[in-house]
Enzyme design. Structure first.
Site, mmCIF file in Angstrom:
data_model
loop_
_atom_site.group_PDB
_atom_site.id
_atom_site.type_symbol
_atom_site.label_atom_id
_atom_site.label_comp_id
_atom_site.label_asym_id
_atom_site.label_seq_id
_atom_site.Cartn_x
_atom_site.Cartn_y
_atom_site.Cartn_z
ATOM 1 N N GLY A 15 0.816 -1.208 0.000
ATOM 2 C CA GLY A 15 0.000 0.000 0.000
ATOM 3 C C GLY A 15 0.849 1.256 0.000
ATOM 4 O O GLY A 15 1.884 1.307 0.666
ATOM 5 N N ARG A 76 1.391 -5.289 -5.400
ATOM 6 C CA ARG A 76 1.608 -6.492 -4.601
ATOM 7 C C ARG A 76 1.937 -7.624 -5.556
ATOM 8 O O ARG A 76 1.329 -7.747 -6.619
ATOM 9 C CB ARG A 76 0.382 -6.802 -3.749
ATOM 10 C CG ARG A 76 0.162 -5.757 -2.651
ATOM 11 C CD ARG A 76 -1.057 -6.062 -1.794
ATOM 12 N NE ARG A 76 -1.123 -5.198 -0.619
ATOM 13 C CZ ARG A 76 -1.671 -3.993 -0.594
ATOM 14 N NH1 ARG A 76 -2.215 -3.503 -1.693
ATOM 15 N NH2 ARG A 76 -1.680 -3.271 0.502
ATOM 16 N N ASP A 107 5.027 -5.209 6.374
ATOM 17 C CA ASP A 107 5.615 -6.495 6.755
ATOM 18 C C ASP A 107 5.672 -7.486 5.593
ATOM 19 O O ASP A 107 6.605 -8.278 5.487
ATOM 20 C CB ASP A 107 4.891 -7.103 7.963
ATOM 21 C CG ASP A 107 3.397 -7.277 7.753
ATOM 22 O OD1 ASP A 107 2.891 -6.916 6.662
ATOM 23 O OD2 ASP A 107 2.724 -7.764 8.680
ATOM 24 N N THR A 129 3.870 2.393 5.924
ATOM 25 C CA THR A 129 2.481 1.925 6.020
ATOM 26 C C THR A 129 1.699 2.866 6.907
ATOM 27 O O THR A 129 2.156 3.213 8.004
ATOM 28 C CB THR A 129 2.390 0.489 6.566
ATOM 29 O OG1 THR A 129 1.040 0.205 6.958
ATOM 30 C CG2 THR A 129 3.293 0.273 7.768
ATOM 31 N N ASP A 131 -0.784 2.186 8.592
ATOM 32 C CA ASP A 131 -1.437 1.464 9.687
ATOM 33 C C ASP A 131 -0.648 1.423 10.992
ATOM 34 O O ASP A 131 -1.174 0.980 12.020
ATOM 35 C CB ASP A 131 -1.746 0.029 9.261
ATOM 36 C CG ASP A 131 -2.830 -0.040 8.201
ATOM 37 O OD1 ASP A 131 -3.732 0.812 8.231
ATOM 38 O OD2 ASP A 131 -2.762 -0.935 7.344
ATOM 39 N N ASP A 133 1.563 -0.623 11.942
ATOM 40 C CA ASP A 133 1.439 -1.995 12.430
ATOM 41 C C ASP A 133 2.742 -2.796 12.367
ATOM 42 O O ASP A 133 2.724 -4.021 12.386
ATOM 43 C CB ASP A 133 0.336 -2.740 11.678
ATOM 44 C CG ASP A 133 0.578 -2.778 10.166
ATOM 45 O OD1 ASP A 133 1.520 -2.116 9.685
ATOM 46 O OD2 ASP A 133 -0.184 -3.467 9.468
ATOM 47 N N ARG A 175 -7.599 -2.641 8.776
ATOM 48 C CA ARG A 175 -8.222 -3.966 8.731
ATOM 49 C C ARG A 175 -7.869 -4.794 9.954
ATOM 50 O O ARG A 175 -8.719 -5.431 10.558
ATOM 51 C CB ARG A 175 -7.768 -4.713 7.462
ATOM 52 C CG ARG A 175 -8.851 -4.929 6.468
ATOM 53 C CD ARG A 175 -8.497 -5.853 5.335
ATOM 54 N NE ARG A 175 -7.110 -6.160 5.149
ATOM 55 C CZ ARG A 175 -6.294 -5.495 4.348
ATOM 56 N NH1 ARG A 175 -6.742 -4.447 3.680
ATOM 57 N NH2 ARG A 175 -5.036 -5.853 4.205
#
Length: 325
Positions: A15, A76, A107, A129, A131, A133, A175
């Site tokens: 992303g 991706r 990741d 990212t 996120d 995360d 998500r």
């Protein structure tokens, strides 16, 4: 003995995130200023497989630090998840004289970098990212911009929600990670925050009870921030309206959170991470990921980083409940 690095590549994968261009710029200019040749790889690992590789110079990254998205494009790549694809990617790097590669992504992108390292290509990952995360780091490129974008959008929804005395369910990205929702819940003064890490089946009833309780003491409108991984916001809005009798609307902010001009923090931190990635390659290091921890830029072994699990900040989460009473 450390492998001598003469040519490095840089790619963005997964992303997109605001600040990726600042990181690309730093890699290119830090590399060139250190006497390295720098090659850009378009469309991540997919572009690497297709040999979409070109020489970069300082002019290649002029006037990009302020731009969102990524000038190298991104994608991706399922083939990079296979042993055959990983071997092919390493062979293509060697064919183009790429001794080391900087991978900007999340990741999944780091797992590809890990495999390239196993095949003899020095690799450094930069966490890109929105996120937040990646467990080994307290900062990821794009998170700050995404939070500010979502915060401003929620402020605007609040204005119309207050005018119509509504309840608004506002869905932000995340998500499997609720960091954007958590930060927006605090910064926007929401009544409730729903995140995947702490989601319970009775959360919806708790929201209904809180809305009714707030109405009894004169509260005229309500904001609920929902991370996308929790559930369908439109269906949730319909159930809450049926249970409370209060008009309830859902707003999904969506991919607007990925775009836009990066904030000052995302530009500066991404630049620092890009320059550090080049320094690590010059030191002969491989299979590392750049991180920001306890106020300092540092690096971790990718194997160690991928084995870590990141939880939500419990202090911030508990604080949302205290401040929304």
């Amino acid at each position: 003995m450390a492998k001598e690095i003469k040519t490095i590549g840089v790619l963005t994968s997964g992303g997109d995130a605001p600040g990726m261009n600042a990181a690309i710029r730093a890699v290119v200019r830090a590399g060139i200023s250190s006497g390295l040749k720098v090659k850009g790889i378009r469309r991540g690992y997919a572009g690497l497989m297709e040999e979409d590789i070109f020489d970069m110079d300082t002019m290649s990254v002029t006037d990009i630090v302020q731009r969102g998205g990524t000038i190298l494009f991104t994608s991706r790549c399922k083939r990079m998840m296979t042993p055959e694809g990983q071997q092919m990617a390493a062979e293509i790097c060697r064919k183009h004289g790429i001794d080391g590669i900087v991978v900007i992504g999340g990741d999944g992108s780091f797992r590809g970098a890990q495999k390239l390292s196993e095949h003899g290509i020095n690799t450094i990952g930069i966490p890109g990212t929105i996120d937040l995360d990646i467990a080994c780091t307290e900062y990821t490129i794009g998170f700050d911009t995404a939070c500010n974008t979502a915060m401003e959008a929620i402020d605007k929804v609040r204005d119309t929600s207050a005018s119509h005395e509504r309840c608004s369910i506002i869905e932000v990205m995340g998500r499997t990670a609720g960091h954007i929702a958590l930060w927006c819940g605090i910064s926007n003064g929401s009544e409730y925050v729903l995140i995947p890490e702490r989601h319970k089946e009775n959360d919806e009833q708790a929201i209904i009870d809180k809305i009714l309780s707030k109405r009894r003491i004169g509260k005229k409108h309500h904001i609920v921030v929902n991370a996308e991984g929790v559930g369908n916001s439109y269906e949730m809005a319909a159930r809450i309206e049926a249970a409370t009798g209060i008009e309830t609307r859902a707003t999904v902010i969506g991919h607007i959170q990925r775009g836009g001009n990066p904030t000052c923090r995302d530009r500066v931190y991404a630049s620092a991470m890009g320059a550090l990635a080049v320094d690590l390659l010059l030191e002969g290091k491989t299979n590392r990921v750049v991180a920001h921890k306890d106020g300092e830029f540092c690096d971790y072994d990718i194997d160690e980083a991928l084995a870590m699990e990141k939880d939500i900040n419990e202090h911030l989460y508990s604080m949302t409940k205290r401040l929304s009473r």
